[in-house]
Design a protein around this motif. Structure first.
Motif, PDB file in Angstrom:
ATOM      1  N   LEU A 152       0.831  -1.192   0.000  1.00  0.00           N
ATOM      2  CA  LEU A 152       0.000   0.000   0.000  1.00  0.00           C
ATOM      3  C   LEU A 152       0.872   1.250   0.000  1.00  0.00           C
ATOM      4  O   LEU A 152       1.859   1.324   0.724  1.00  0.00           O
ATOM      5  N   PRO A 153       0.492   2.239  -0.801  1.00  0.00           N
ATOM      6  CA  PRO A 153       1.254   3.491  -0.819  1.00  0.00           C
ATOM      7  C   PRO A 153       1.097   4.261   0.500  1.00  0.00           C
ATOM      8  O   PRO A 153       0.364   3.849   1.397  1.00  0.00           O
ATOM      9  N   ASP A 154       1.724   5.386   0.563  1.00  0.00           N
ATOM     10  CA  ASP A 154       1.707   6.243   1.738  1.00  0.00           C
ATOM     11  C   ASP A 154       0.294   6.793   1.966  1.00  0.00           C
ATOM     12  O   ASP A 154      -0.219   7.544   1.135  1.00  0.00           O
ATOM     13  N   PRO A 155      -0.368   6.445   3.085  1.00  0.00           N
ATOM     14  CA  PRO A 155      -1.736   6.917   3.313  1.00  0.00           C
ATOM     15  C   PRO A 155      -1.849   8.427   3.502  1.00  0.00           C
ATOM     16  O   PRO A 155      -2.937   8.983   3.353  1.00  0.00           O
ATOM     17  N   SER A 156      -0.751   9.101   3.802  1.00  0.00           N
ATOM     18  CA  SER A 156      -0.824  10.559   3.968  1.00  0.00           C
ATOM     19  C   SER A 156      -1.123  11.268   2.649  1.00  0.00           C
ATOM     20  O   SER A 156      -1.505  12.433   2.645  1.00  0.00           O
ATOM     21  N   LYS A 157      -0.980  10.565   1.537  1.00  0.00           N
ATOM     22  CA  LYS A 157      -1.261  11.156   0.225  1.00  0.00           C
ATOM     23  C   LYS A 157      -2.733  11.031  -0.166  1.00  0.00           C
ATOM     24  O   LYS A 157      -3.150  11.589  -1.171  1.00  0.00           O
ATOM     25  N   LEU A 158      -3.511  10.291   0.621  1.00  0.00           N
ATOM     26  CA  LEU A 158      -4.932  10.118   0.327  1.00  0.00           C
ATOM     27  C   LEU A 158      -5.699  11.408   0.579  1.00  0.00           C
ATOM     28  O   LEU A 158      -5.361  12.175   1.495  1.00  0.00           O
ATOM     29  N   PRO A 159      -6.772  11.645  -0.190  1.00  0.00           N
ATOM     30  CA  PRO A 159      -7.664  12.754   0.160  1.00  0.00           C
ATOM     31  C   PRO A 159      -8.239  12.486   1.547  1.00  0.00           C
ATOM     32  O   PRO A 159      -8.430  11.323   1.927  1.00  0.00           O
ATOM     33  N   PRO A 160      -8.520  13.529   2.314  1.00  0.00           N
ATOM     34  CA  PRO A 160      -9.053  13.305   3.658  1.00  0.00           C
ATOM     35  C   PRO A 160     -10.449  12.687   3.607  1.00  0.00           C
ATOM     36  O   PRO A 160     -11.204  12.880   2.655  1.00  0.00           O
ATOM     37  N   ALA A 161     -10.772  11.956   4.659  1.00  0.00           N
ATOM     38  CA  ALA A 161     -12.115  11.388   4.779  1.00  0.00           C
ATOM     39  C   ALA A 161     -13.115  12.519   4.945  1.00  0.00           C
ATOM     40  O   ALA A 161     -12.825  13.544   5.564  1.00  0.00           O
ATOM     41  N   SER A 162     -14.278  12.350   4.376  1.00  0.00           N
ATOM     42  CA  SER A 162     -15.353  13.328   4.496  1.00  0.00           C
ATOM     43  C   SER A 162     -15.772  13.456   5.961  1.00  0.00           C
ATOM     44  O   SER A 162     -15.703  12.494   6.724  1.00  0.00           O
ATOM     45  N   LYS A 163     -16.225  14.609   6.326  1.00  0.00           N
ATOM     46  CA  LYS A 163     -16.726  14.849   7.685  1.00  0.00           C
ATOM     47  C   LYS A 163     -18.202  14.452   7.811  1.00  0.00           C
ATOM     48  O   LYS A 163     -18.760  14.495   8.891  1.00  0.00           O
ATOM     49  N   GLN A 164     -18.822  14.071   6.690  1.00  0.00           N
ATOM     50  CA  GLN A 164     -20.235  13.701   6.693  1.00  0.00           C
ATOM     51  C   GLN A 164     -20.485  12.516   7.612  1.00  0.00           C
ATOM     52  O   GLN A 164     -19.781  11.518   7.553  1.00  0.00           O
ATOM     53  N   GLU A 165     -21.488  12.615   8.450  1.00  0.00           N
ATOM     54  CA  GLU A 165     -21.864  11.545   9.374  1.00  0.00           C
ATOM     55  C   GLU A 165     -22.955  10.686   8.743  1.00  0.00           C
ATOM     56  O   GLU A 165     -23.689  11.144   7.881  1.00  0.00           O
ATOM     57  N   GLY A 166     -23.063   9.448   9.190  1.00  0.00           N
ATOM     58  CA  GLY A 166     -24.135   8.571   8.749  1.00  0.00           C
ATOM     59  C   GLY A 166     -24.038   8.162   7.288  1.00  0.00           C
ATOM     60  O   GLY A 166     -25.059   7.973   6.624  1.00  0.00           O
ATOM     61  N   VAL A 167     -22.831   8.006   6.781  1.00  0.00           N
ATOM     62  CA  VAL A 167     -22.643   7.600   5.389  1.00  0.00           C
ATOM     63  C   VAL A 167     -23.068   6.140   5.241  1.00  0.00           C
ATOM     64  O   VAL A 167     -22.653   5.291   6.026  1.00  0.00           O
ATOM     65  N   THR A 168     -23.927   5.867   4.247  1.00  0.00           N
ATOM     66  CA  THR A 168     -24.376   4.496   4.014  1.00  0.00           C
ATOM     67  C   THR A 168     -24.066   4.085   2.577  1.00  0.00           C
ATOM     68  O   THR A 168     -23.926   4.931   1.689  1.00  0.00           O
ATOM     69  N   PHE A 169     -23.986   2.780   2.386  1.00  0.00           N
ATOM     70  CA  PHE A 169     -23.721   2.248   1.051  1.00  0.00           C
ATOM     71  C   PHE A 169     -24.841   2.641   0.095  1.00  0.00           C
ATOM     72  O   PHE A 169     -24.582   3.199  -0.974  1.00  0.00           O
ATOM     73  N   GLU A 170     -26.081   2.341   0.466  1.00  0.00           N
ATOM     74  CA  GLU A 170     -27.210   2.577  -0.449  1.00  0.00           C
ATOM     75  C   GLU A 170     -27.359   4.047  -0.819  1.00  0.00           C
ATOM     76  O   GLU A 170     -27.546   4.378  -1.988  1.00  0.00           O
ATOM     77  N   LYS A 171     -27.268   4.928   0.137  1.00  0.00           N
ATOM     78  CA  LYS A 171     -27.521   6.352  -0.093  1.00  0.00           C
ATOM     79  C   LYS A 171     -26.327   7.064  -0.726  1.00  0.00           C
ATOM     80  O   LYS A 171     -26.516   7.882  -1.632  1.00  0.00           O
ATOM     81  N   ASP A 172     -25.122   6.754  -0.291  1.00  0.00           N
ATOM     82  CA  ASP A 172     -23.962   7.564  -0.668  1.00  0.00           C
ATOM     83  C   ASP A 172     -22.957   6.866  -1.581  1.00  0.00           C
ATOM     84  O   ASP A 172     -22.417   7.494  -2.494  1.00  0.00           O
ATOM     85  N   ILE A 173     -22.666   5.600  -1.327  1.00  0.00           N
ATOM     86  CA  ILE A 173     -21.569   4.917  -2.025  1.00  0.00           C
ATOM     87  C   ILE A 173     -22.043   4.198  -3.277  1.00  0.00           C
ATOM     88  O   ILE A 173     -21.386   4.262  -4.321  1.00  0.00           O
ATOM     89  N   HIS A 174     -23.179   3.538  -3.200  1.00  0.00           N
ATOM     90  CA  HIS A 174     -23.691   2.806  -4.362  1.00  0.00           C
ATOM     91  C   HIS A 174     -23.797   3.693  -5.602  1.00  0.00           C
ATOM     92  O   HIS A 174     -23.402   3.273  -6.699  1.00  0.00           O
ATOM     93  N   PRO A 175     -24.308   4.931  -5.503  1.00  0.00           N
ATOM     94  CA  PRO A 175     -24.366   5.786  -6.704  1.00  0.00           C
ATOM     95  C   PRO A 175     -22.984   6.065  -7.316  1.00  0.00           C
ATOM     96  O   PRO A 175     -22.847   6.121  -8.538  1.00  0.00           O
ATOM     97  N   ILE A 176     -21.965   6.214  -6.480  1.00  0.00           N
ATOM     98  CA  ILE A 176     -20.601   6.443  -6.996  1.00  0.00           C
ATOM     99  C   ILE A 176     -20.124   5.210  -7.750  1.00  0.00           C
ATOM    100  O   ILE A 176     -19.624   5.310  -8.870  1.00  0.00           O
ATOM    101  N   PHE A 177     -20.291   4.041  -7.141  1.00  0.00           N
ATOM    102  CA  PHE A 177     -19.864   2.804  -7.787  1.00  0.00           C
ATOM    103  C   PHE A 177     -20.687   2.535  -9.042  1.00  0.00           C
ATOM    104  O   PHE A 177     -20.156   2.073 -10.046  1.00  0.00           O
TER     105      PHE A 177
END
Length: 154
Positions: free
Chosen positions: A21-46
């Motif tokens: 795995l590469p250096d994790p400090s190069k990753l974009p920061p995690a979103s501050k959004q609370e309550g992230v769910t697969f169906e609502k937030d991630i599934h549309p991206i995928f």
């Protein structure tokens, strides 16, 4: 002696995985959004970016991204999500494109030129645009995926 060999092999395997795995400090920061769910937030991206290759039918690398179960199962190479730890999840590194070796979605390959000196080679076909235009995930999308994993990948 067998125990020493086994311990050495396991140590080497662990170090190899960690070094992969590469250096994790190069990753974009995690979103501050609370309550992230697969169906609502991630599934549309995928759905927009990944399921063309990682859908239900013949998912590349054995990685199916249409359900949480498929994601948590991982690929033919193993787990891609470490629930609660996006910085240890290979899926995050793949979609963030900080490593030149792993990039998802992959960039389209240019057509190969005809072999040198080949006089009977057919003319190269005109390059047609891909059926699904390539576009990398935005840092915001990667941050949302990170938040989802950090929040337990539910």
């Amino acid at each position: 002696m067998k125990n020493v060999s086994l311990i050495t092999a396991l140590t080497f395997a662990t170090v190899s995985v960690m070094a992969a795995l590469p250096d994790p400090s190069k990753l974009p920061p995690a979103s501050k959004q609370e309550g992230v769910t697969f169906e609502k937030d991630i599934h549309p991206i995928f759905e927009d970016n990944c399921v063309r290759c990682h859908g239900n039918q013949r998912p590349k690398g054995g990685l199916q991204l249409t359900t949480i179960e498929g994601i948590m199962k991982g690929s033919k190479d193993g787990k891609v999500v470490v629930s609660g730890h996006s910085e240890q999840s290979s899926l995050v590194f793949a979609v963030s494109e900080i490593n030149g070796k792993i990039s998802m979605p992959p960039k389209p390959r240019p057509p190969r030129p005809a072999a040198a000196g080949s006089t009977n080679a057919p003319a190269a076909p005109a390059m047609t645009p891909p059926a699904h235009p390539w576009k990398p995930l935005t840092p915001e999308q990667v941050g949302l995926i990170r938040a989802w994993i950090d929040q337990g990948a539910k």
